[in-house]
Design a protein around this motif. Structure first.
Motif, PDB file in Angstrom:
ATOM      1  N   THR A 249      -3.135  74.366  38.337  1.00 53.44           N
ATOM      2  CA  THR A 249      -3.498  73.160  39.093  1.00 53.44           C
ATOM      3  C   THR A 249      -2.250  72.363  39.454  1.00 53.44           C
ATOM      4  OG1 THR A 249      -3.978  72.049  36.990  1.00 53.44           O
ATOM      5  CG2 THR A 249      -5.838  72.913  38.216  1.00 53.44           C
ATOM      6  N   HIS A 250      -1.312  72.252  38.523  1.00 58.92           N
ATOM      7  CA  HIS A 250      -0.085  71.509  38.819  1.00 58.92           C
ATOM      8  C   HIS A 250       0.728  72.210  39.896  1.00 58.92           C
ATOM      9  CE1 HIS A 250       3.357  68.906  38.213  1.00 58.92           C
ATOM     10  NE2 HIS A 250       4.130  69.959  38.004  1.00 58.92           N
ATOM     11  N   SER A 251       0.823  73.532  39.807  1.00 53.13           N
ATOM     12  CA  SER A 251       1.603  74.250  40.814  1.00 53.13           C
ATOM     13  C   SER A 251       0.951  74.132  42.189  1.00 53.13           C
ATOM     14  CB  SER A 251       1.769  75.724  40.436  1.00 53.13           C
ATOM     15  OG  SER A 251       0.583  76.457  40.628  1.00 53.13           O
ATOM     16  N   THR A 252      -0.373  74.018  42.224  1.00 50.62           N
ATOM     17  CA  THR A 252      -1.067  73.835  43.496  1.00 50.62           C
ATOM     18  C   THR A 252      -0.810  72.449  44.059  1.00 50.62           C
ATOM     19  OG1 THR A 252      -2.809  75.410  42.928  1.00 50.62           O
ATOM     20  CG2 THR A 252      -3.345  73.781  44.599  1.00 50.62           C
ATOM     21  N   LEU A 253      -0.935  71.432  43.222  1.00 55.79           N
ATOM     22  CA  LEU A 253      -0.734  70.059  43.677  1.00 55.79           C
ATOM     23  C   LEU A 253       0.701  69.787  44.090  1.00 55.79           C
ATOM     24  CD1 LEU A 253      -2.887  68.156  41.044  1.00 55.79           C
ATOM     25  CD2 LEU A 253      -3.213  68.064  43.504  1.00 55.79           C
ATOM     26  N   GLU A 254       1.639  70.398  43.382  1.00 52.38           N
ATOM     27  CA  GLU A 254       3.054  70.103  43.622  1.00 52.38           C
ATOM     28  C   GLU A 254       3.739  71.156  44.485  1.00 52.38           C
ATOM     29  OE1 GLU A 254       4.994  67.224  42.422  1.00 52.38           O
ATOM     30  OE2 GLU A 254       2.877  66.736  42.670  1.00 52.38           O
ATOM     31  N   ALA A 255       2.970  72.064  45.075  1.00 54.96           N
ATOM     32  CA  ALA A 255       3.566  73.082  45.931  1.00 54.96           C
ATOM     33  C   ALA A 255       4.357  72.439  47.056  1.00 54.96           C
ATOM     34  CB  ALA A 255       2.468  73.981  46.509  1.00 54.96           C
ATOM     35  N   MET A 256       5.509  72.993  47.358  1.00 57.82           N
ATOM     36  CA  MET A 256       6.420  72.508  48.400  1.00 57.82           C
ATOM     37  C   MET A 256       6.955  71.111  48.089  1.00 57.82           C
ATOM     38  SD  MET A 256       4.653  73.847  51.908  1.00 57.82           S
ATOM     39  CE  MET A 256       3.131  72.958  51.654  1.00 57.82           C
ATOM     40  N   ARG A 257       6.842  70.694  46.836  1.00 58.12           N
ATOM     41  CA  ARG A 257       7.345  69.377  46.480  1.00 58.12           C
ATOM     42  C   ARG A 257       8.076  69.412  45.147  1.00 58.12           C
ATOM     43  NH1 ARG A 257       5.629  63.410  45.408  1.00 58.12           N
ATOM     44  NH2 ARG A 257       4.737  64.171  43.471  1.00 58.12           N
ATOM     45  N   GLY A 258       7.329  69.668  44.051  1.00 56.91           N
ATOM     46  CA  GLY A 258       7.948  69.584  42.737  1.00 56.91           C
ATOM     47  C   GLY A 258       8.074  70.896  41.998  1.00 56.91           C
ATOM     48  N   VAL A 259       7.492  71.978  42.526  1.00 52.23           N
ATOM     49  CA  VAL A 259       7.584  73.273  41.852  1.00 52.23           C
ATOM     50  C   VAL A 259       8.086  74.315  42.838  1.00 52.23           C
ATOM     51  CG1 VAL A 259       5.743  72.751  40.205  1.00 52.23           C
ATOM     52  CG2 VAL A 259       5.185  73.850  42.368  1.00 52.23           C
ATOM     53  N   THR A 260       8.706  75.358  42.300  1.00 51.34           N
ATOM     54  CA  THR A 260       9.241  76.435  43.135  1.00 51.34           C
ATOM     55  C   THR A 260       8.246  77.582  43.242  1.00 51.34           C
ATOM     56  OG1 THR A 260      11.482  75.873  42.458  1.00 51.34           O
ATOM     57  CG2 THR A 260      11.155  78.027  43.438  1.00 51.34           C
ATOM     58  N   ASN A 261       7.750  78.036  42.085  1.00 47.95           N
ATOM     59  CA  ASN A 261       6.804  79.137  42.068  1.00 47.95           C
ATOM     60  C   ASN A 261       5.385  78.602  42.017  1.00 47.95           C
ATOM     61  OD1 ASN A 261       9.047  80.734  41.892  1.00 47.95           O
ATOM     62  ND2 ASN A 261       8.810  81.230  39.732  1.00 47.95           N
ATOM     63  N   ASP A 262       4.621  78.836  43.068  1.00 43.96           N
ATOM     64  CA  ASP A 262       3.226  78.448  43.064  1.00 43.96           C
ATOM     65  C   ASP A 262       2.382  79.634  43.512  1.00 43.96           C
ATOM     66  OD1 ASP A 262       2.628  78.182  46.065  1.00 43.96           O
ATOM     67  OD2 ASP A 262       4.412  76.940  45.849  1.00 43.96           O
ATOM     68  N   LEU A 263       1.072  79.453  43.515  1.00 41.73           N
ATOM     69  CA  LEU A 263       0.174  80.570  43.788  1.00 41.73           C
ATOM     70  C   LEU A 263       0.292  81.105  45.204  1.00 41.73           C
ATOM     71  CD1 LEU A 263      -3.004  79.255  41.942  1.00 41.73           C
ATOM     72  CD2 LEU A 263      -1.377  80.966  41.144  1.00 41.73           C
ATOM     73  N   LEU A 264       0.831  80.315  46.120  1.00 42.22           N
ATOM     74  CA  LEU A 264       1.029  80.780  47.485  1.00 42.22           C
ATOM     75  C   LEU A 264       2.409  81.394  47.676  1.00 42.22           C
ATOM     76  CD1 LEU A 264      -0.671  77.863  49.441  1.00 42.22           C
ATOM     77  CD2 LEU A 264      -1.591  80.139  49.020  1.00 42.22           C
ATOM     78  N   SER A 265       3.442  80.754  47.131  1.00 40.75           N
ATOM     79  CA  SER A 265       4.796  81.282  47.321  1.00 40.75           C
ATOM     80  C   SER A 265       4.944  82.668  46.707  1.00 40.75           C
ATOM     81  CB  SER A 265       5.831  80.319  46.723  1.00 40.75           C
ATOM     82  OG  SER A 265       5.700  80.235  45.312  1.00 40.75           O
ATOM     83  N   ILE A 266       4.226  82.913  45.604  1.00 47.30           N
ATOM     84  CA  ILE A 266       4.258  84.245  44.992  1.00 47.30           C
ATOM     85  C   ILE A 266       3.837  85.305  45.998  1.00 47.30           C
ATOM     86  CG2 ILE A 266       3.057  85.733  43.322  1.00 47.30           C
ATOM     87  CD1 ILE A 266       5.150  84.035  42.000  1.00 47.30           C
ATOM     88  N   GLN A 267       2.852  84.973  46.844  1.00 47.59           N
ATOM     89  CA  GLN A 267       2.299  85.966  47.768  1.00 47.59           C
ATOM     90  C   GLN A 267       3.295  86.377  48.849  1.00 47.59           C
ATOM     91  OE1 GLN A 267      -1.814  85.185  49.003  1.00 47.59           O
ATOM     92  NE2 GLN A 267      -1.871  83.532  47.489  1.00 47.59           N
ATOM     93  N   GLY A 268       4.297  85.550  49.093  1.00 43.26           N
ATOM     94  CA  GLY A 268       5.316  85.899  50.071  1.00 43.26           C
ATOM     95  C   GLY A 268       6.585  86.440  49.455  1.00 43.26           C
ATOM     96  N   ASN A 269       6.542  86.696  48.144  1.00 45.70           N
ATOM     97  CA  ASN A 269       7.743  87.180  47.443  1.00 45.70           C
ATOM     98  C   ASN A 269       7.345  88.245  46.418  1.00 45.70           C
ATOM     99  OD1 ASN A 269      10.168  85.211  48.216  1.00 45.70           O
ATOM    100  ND2 ASN A 269       8.311  83.964  48.016  1.00 45.70           N
TER     101      ASN A 269
END
Length: 477
Positions: A249-269
């Motif tokens: 939940t934190h990685s989702t809320l802070e995606a493109m702001r406070g975290v590097t690895n989130d559930l979406l960025s993983i899909q492009g890497n």
């Protein structure tokens, strides 16, 4: 009105589009662009009105290496008229671009909840039922708040406790901490506040366990009966009600702001293509369970099949000299390997959703622990099971190497299912449904208890928020 509550529509040949509650994302399937070279298209997201200045961050599209691309954008202001999305290839519009999203569309920190929860859930295409939620509440046909008040502080609120008592009234959130280890309340606060900005929450009173282990081990027919503690991790011998973990939940809320690895960025890497991945099983992690030490020993004895290492010692410090300490690796580098070993930590390993979203085959240890989405996954369809004592791990790795096409099929099926289950809006749907279900089972009215404090919405003086909806009345303190 789209707002930031999330939505899903069809965007012509762009495929399924979904705006998540924390930021915005949509999926593009463009099969005529060569995936071997650089991405030659770009996406522009801007205010529909030229008179309205809206700050929007749009990182490069994420190439999922299957002909689809994830495009994310995060707003820092409200677009009252709406948004225009342009998909350009070589400077020309493609895929029926541009797309118009009629406003208002709010930024994440704009407090403008939808007054009708049914409209909000339909807008997000929330599932009608969640199997895990139904199973969790089967033990609690009625929730006795007085029993909770009498028992929880005594049983779980001692000095070593990690429980927070919440009350939600009139869409405002109040809390008091029970125990010494409640610093993780920042994460439970975060999701509750984010939900309250998007939809009117039901009035309810509940307890969240911020510790690793599930707490309620009474059986349904025991006297006294079990009490419904909300936790991030469940187990086969406990009755806790499960929410998506603080991590996802934190990685989702802070995606493109406070975290590097989130559930979406993983899909492009997800590393090299399947055929170019290193044909070994891989593991890196702390020494939080003895089986992880066994993994390293197996790796030393079978380096042609397994590359495992401990990156930090805490529980078994005496083993560091014998087993050695591995260097830290970026998570994206895990997917250079064709097979990923998932072994429990203190409870369920919270890396599991990230591994499932990669492009590798997950070898999952049999475990009594689970997260909210595990019940939708099946062995040999979404992952390859391995025994709890790891006695068949090497055998399963050999099977995968000898049955490459079947292994690849399982990996793809697991990845596809995880993509669906772990979409940002699905996490919001799930969390809201837990709160809604809990409120339905309460046998008395919640109240603001002695020692509770209001949890304020975070201020954002740099962004504008003009809510078009009638705001709920504020309770006088």
């Amino acid at each position: 009105c789209l707002a930031h509550v999330g939505w899903g529509i069809k965007l012509g040949s762009l495929g399924f589009a979904a705006i998540s509650p924390a930021f915005f994302t949509f999926l593009m399937r463009i099969t005529y662009i060569s995936l071997s070279g650089p991405t030659l298209f770009k996406v522009i997201v801007k205010s529909l009105s030229p008179k309205e200045i809206v700050r929007i961050y749009v990182p490069n599209p994420l190439d999922r290496n299957d002909g689809s691309f994830l495009v994310r954008y995060r707003m820092h202001d409200t677009a009252h008229e709406g948004l225009k999305i342009e998909v350009l290839y070589g400077g020309e519009h493609v895929a029926q671009s541009p797309y118009i999203l009629k406003g208002p569309v709010y930024h994440e920190y704009c407090e403008c909840p939808e007054e009708d929860p049914q409209i909000w859930q339909r807008t997000l295409s929330c599932p009608a039922d969640e199997t895990q939620i139904e199973d969790d509440f089967a033990s609690f046909p009625s929730i006795n708040l007085q029993q909770m008040l009498n028992e929880v502080p005594k049983r779980f609120g001692d000095e070593r406790g990690a429980v927070v008592h919440y009350t939600i009234l009139n869409n405002h959130i109040y809390r008091r901490s029970l125990g010494k280890y409640t610093d993780f309340k920042m994460f439970s606060d975060e999701i509750l506040l984010s939900l309250a900005r998007k939809v009117l929450l039901p009035d309810l009173e509940f307890y969240i366990n911020l510790g690793d282990w599930p707490l309620e081990h009474r059986k349904v027919n025991d006297t006294p009966s079990p009490i419904p503690i909300i936790s991030w991790c469940g187990s086969l011998d406990s009755r806790d009600i499960i929410l998506p973990t603080y991590d996802i939940t934190h990685s989702t809320l802070e995606a493109m702001r406070g975290v590097t690895n989130d559930l979406l960025s993983i899909q492009g890497n997800t590393g090299p293509s399947w055929i170019n991945k290193t044909e070994k099983a891989f593991f890196r992690g702390r020494d939080s369970r003895e089986e992880r030490l066994q993994l390293v020993q197996l790796s030393k004895e079978n380096p042609q099949l397994l590359d495992a290492g401990i990156t930090g010692y805490f529980f078994f410090q005496e083993k560091e000299k014998e087993l050695g300490k591995a260097k830290l690796m970026g998570f994206f580098d895990f997917f250079k390997y064709k097979y990923q070993v998932n072994v429990d930590g203190t409870v369920a390993a919270y890396r599991y959703p990230y591994l499932m979203l990669g492009d590798s085959l997950v070898l999952k240890q049999d475990s009594p622990y689970y997260e909210h989405f595990y019940s939708a996954l099946r062995p040999w369809k979404h992952y390859v099971p391995i025994k709890r004592n790891l006695s068949d791990l090497l055998e399963k790795v050999k099977w995968a190497k000898e049955n490459d096409e079947e292994a690849r099929k399982i990996a793809k099926e697991g990845q596809s299912t995880a993509r669906d289950l772990l979409q940002p809006h699905r996490l919001y749907c799930y969390s809201y449904r837990v709160l809604q279900k809990y409120a339905e089972h309460q046998s008395s009215k919640p109240a603001i208890r002695d020692g509770m404090e209001l949890v304020p919405q975070p201020g954002d003086s740099t962004s504008t928020c003009q809510c078009h909806r009638k705001m709920p009345p504020r309770e006088e303190l």
